[in-house]
Design a protein around this motif. Structure first.
Motif, short mmCIF file in Angstrom:
data_model
loop_
_atom_site.label_atom_id
_atom_site.label_comp_id
_atom_site.label_asym_id
_atom_site.label_seq_id
_atom_site.Cartn_x
_atom_site.Cartn_y
_atom_site.Cartn_z
N ALA A 1 0.83 -1.21 0.00
CA ALA A 1 0.00 0.00 0.00
C ALA A 1 0.86 1.26 0.00
N ASP A 2 1.94 1.26 0.79
CA ASP A 2 2.83 2.42 0.82
C ASP A 2 3.44 2.66 -0.56
N SER A 3 3.79 1.59 -1.26
CA SER A 3 4.36 1.73 -2.60
C SER A 3 3.35 2.34 -3.56
N MET A 4 2.11 1.89 -3.47
CA MET A 4 1.07 2.43 -4.36
C MET A 4 0.78 3.89 -4.06
N ARG A 5 0.73 4.25 -2.80
CA ARG A 5 0.45 5.64 -2.43
C ARG A 5 1.59 6.55 -2.89
N GLU A 6 2.81 6.05 -2.78
CA GLU A 6 3.97 6.80 -3.26
C GLU A 6 3.85 7.03 -4.77
N ALA A 7 3.44 6.00 -5.48
CA ALA A 7 3.27 6.11 -6.94
C ALA A 7 2.17 7.08 -7.31
N LEU A 8 1.06 7.02 -6.60
CA LEU A 8 -0.05 7.94 -6.87
C LEU A 8 0.37 9.39 -6.67
N ASP A 9 1.11 9.63 -5.61
CA ASP A 9 1.58 10.98 -5.33
C ASP A 9 2.45 11.49 -6.48
N GLU A 10 3.34 10.63 -6.96
CA GLU A 10 4.21 11.01 -8.06
C GLU A 10 3.43 11.21 -9.36
N ALA A 11 2.29 10.53 -9.49
CA ALA A 11 1.50 10.64 -10.72
C ALA A 11 0.49 11.79 -10.66
N GLY A 12 0.51 12.57 -9.57
CA GLY A 12 -0.40 13.70 -9.47
C GLY A 12 -1.80 13.33 -9.01
N PHE A 13 -1.95 12.14 -8.41
CA PHE A 13 -3.23 11.70 -7.86
C PHE A 13 -3.30 12.02 -6.37
N ASP A 14 -4.49 12.11 -5.84
CA ASP A 14 -4.66 12.15 -4.39
C ASP A 14 -4.31 10.76 -3.86
N LYS A 15 -3.24 10.65 -3.09
CA LYS A 15 -2.80 9.33 -2.62
C LYS A 15 -3.81 8.67 -1.70
N ASN A 16 -4.76 9.45 -1.18
CA ASN A 16 -5.80 8.88 -0.32
C ASN A 16 -6.87 8.13 -1.11
N ALA A 17 -6.70 8.06 -2.42
CA ALA A 17 -7.56 7.16 -3.20
C ALA A 17 -7.27 5.71 -2.83
N VAL A 18 -6.10 5.45 -2.23
CA VAL A 18 -5.77 4.14 -1.67
C VAL A 18 -5.34 4.33 -0.23
N GLN A 19 -6.10 3.77 0.70
CA GLN A 19 -5.76 3.84 2.11
C GLN A 19 -5.84 2.45 2.73
N LEU A 20 -4.86 2.13 3.56
CA LEU A 20 -4.84 0.86 4.28
C LEU A 20 -5.05 1.13 5.76
N ILE A 21 -5.99 0.45 6.35
CA ILE A 21 -6.18 0.54 7.80
C ILE A 21 -5.03 -0.21 8.47
N ASP A 22 -4.17 0.52 9.14
CA ASP A 22 -2.94 -0.05 9.69
C ASP A 22 -3.07 -0.36 11.18
#
Length: 420
Positions: free
Chosen positions: A164-185
């Motif tokens: 999930a952290d990898s995907m959120r990092e990728a979304l941020d770099e792609a100009g997406f709101d990284k909160n489109a993917v959230q993991l309950i930790d």
């Protein structure tokens, strides 16, 4: 955590997801595909981090006595991470399900009425053991313009977080709101219970895992649920079956990956063929040391079969175990399956066309086969691309839940002054 703390924690996640879903719904196909490509690249880039996290989960699982079949379900390797990354790219190649005109017409008063596909909004996923689901679910939700809240099982906690952290990092770099993917930790059980009732923010909840998990979600959730399948999948060996074909299909359906929902758990065999077929089937299953539980007839045919209890007929073993029930005819086979099936996948092995058609027409499961392994019940195998789960219910989605089933529809009406 206190209930107040849980509420604050989930309300923040839910609020972020709702905001991200509005943004995600506006993204064009090219933008979504670019974000998915970035996710695929990031999973490969962070592969060593993900493998180290998975090693921690595997170590803990072994210490807790997890079975070999379930350990295989949990395990990640370099090849499996490469496969997850490749699966993301397969989603890139799939058609965008959003914005399709599903129907259109002009009413008598001149209004132009269209029905178009739109994202569901915020999708929550509760799932167990398999860390690849973290990526599969997220990329399908993103491609269909949704935001997703992920709640994986504690067994795969570190693996899920690394992915999930990898995907959120990728979304941020792609100009997406990284909160489109959230993991309950947090593995607090009360968080899961409260997520099921997060109606203010969650549009639909999809459970994926054991029968126990799915039942708990269906019985306790107040948000809408798409029920995915526990899989007590049956194979019926008809009296006119090709015995060698039957043995090969059963061996594949049971042993290629016994911990998945489309694995065969129950055999039903016609009484006229059981004496010839069962020794051949058992010899094949013995290659993987499959434990067989059979009725009185099955136990009398060959050695090494344990007596079955009534509980065995409806059990999803998720292990190298299988049950055998003897029947007098296809009607009895269909009745047995109707009583004990979870509605996932069933198969008949026969050379008799009329019996095959009878089985196809009368067995009411999401996928019904003739002379093929139940292991094919899968979005990719059905040509749908990746899937988020196998739905065993009948409303909205049934069978593999691909991109189209992660959308709903709305009516768009264009008028020129009409009043009623």
């Amino acid at each position: 955590m206190t209930q107040t703390q849980i509420n604050e924690y989930l309300n923040k996640i839910g609020s972020n997801a709702k905001k991200a879903s509005v943004s995600a719904a506006k993204k064009k196909t090219g933008e979504k595909n670019q974000a998915l490509k970035k996710i695929s690249e990031k999973l490969i880039e962070n592969r060593d981090i993900i493998l180290k996290a998975n090693a921690l989960d595997l170590q803990r699982a072994r210490e807790n006595g997890m079975s070999e079949a379930m350990l295989d379900r949990l395990a990640l390797t370099k090849e499996r991470i490469n496969s997850i990354a490749s699966a993301v790219l397969e989603v890139v190649s799939l058609p965008d399900p959003v914005g399709k005109v599903l129907s259109g017409y002009t009413s008598e008063n001149g209004m132009k009425i269209e029905q178009i596909s739109v994202p569901l909004g915020v999708i929550a996923m509760i799932y167990e053991a398999r860390p690849n689901v973290t990526a599969d679910a997220a990329v399908l939700c993103l491609k269909s313009g949704n935001a997703v809240i992920l709640k994986g099982g504690k067994e795969a906690f570190n693996s899920n977080k690394a992915i999930a952290d990898s995907m959120r990092e990728a979304l941020d770099e792609a100009g997406f709101d990284k909160n489109a993917v959230q993991l309950i930790d947090n593995n607090d059980h009360e968080i899961t219970a409260s997520l099921m009732k997060l109606n203010e923010f969650v549009d639909v909840l999809i459970p994926r895992g054991s029968a126990r998990l799915i039942k708990a979600v269906v019985e306790n959730a107040s948000v809408p649920v798409i029920e995915t399948g526990a899989g007590n999948c049956h194979i019926y060996v008809d009296k006119k079956a090709d015995i060698n074909m039957a043995a090969d299909i059963i061996f594949n359906a049971k042993t290629s990956r016994p911990s998945v929902c489309n694995a065969c758990e129950s055999l039903v065999i016609h009484k006229d063929i059981i004496k010839k077929a069962l020794p051949v089937i058992k010899k094949k299953l013995d290659e993987k040391n499959v434990i067989i539980y059979g009725d009185e007839t099955a136990c009398s045919v060959t050695d090494g079969i344990l007596p079955a209890s009534d509980d065995d007929w409806g059990k999803e073993y998720l292990d190298y175990k299988i049950s055998i029930k003897t029947v007098n005819n296809t009607d009895e086979a269909i009745a047995h399956i109707a009583k004990y099936s979870t509605g996932h996948s069933e198969c008949i092995i026969t050379e008799d066309y009329s019996e095959a058609e009878k089985f196809l027409n009368e067995v009411n499961s999401a996928a019904v086969y003739v002379n093929a392994s139940t292991r094919f019940t899968d979005g990719g195998q059905f040509g749908l691309g990746a899937e988020i789960g196998i739905s065993t219910q009948k409303l909205h989605a049934r069978g593999p839940i691909g991109l189209d089933k992660l959308t709903t529809n709305k009516f768009v009406i264009r008028g020129n002054g009409q009043i009623r």
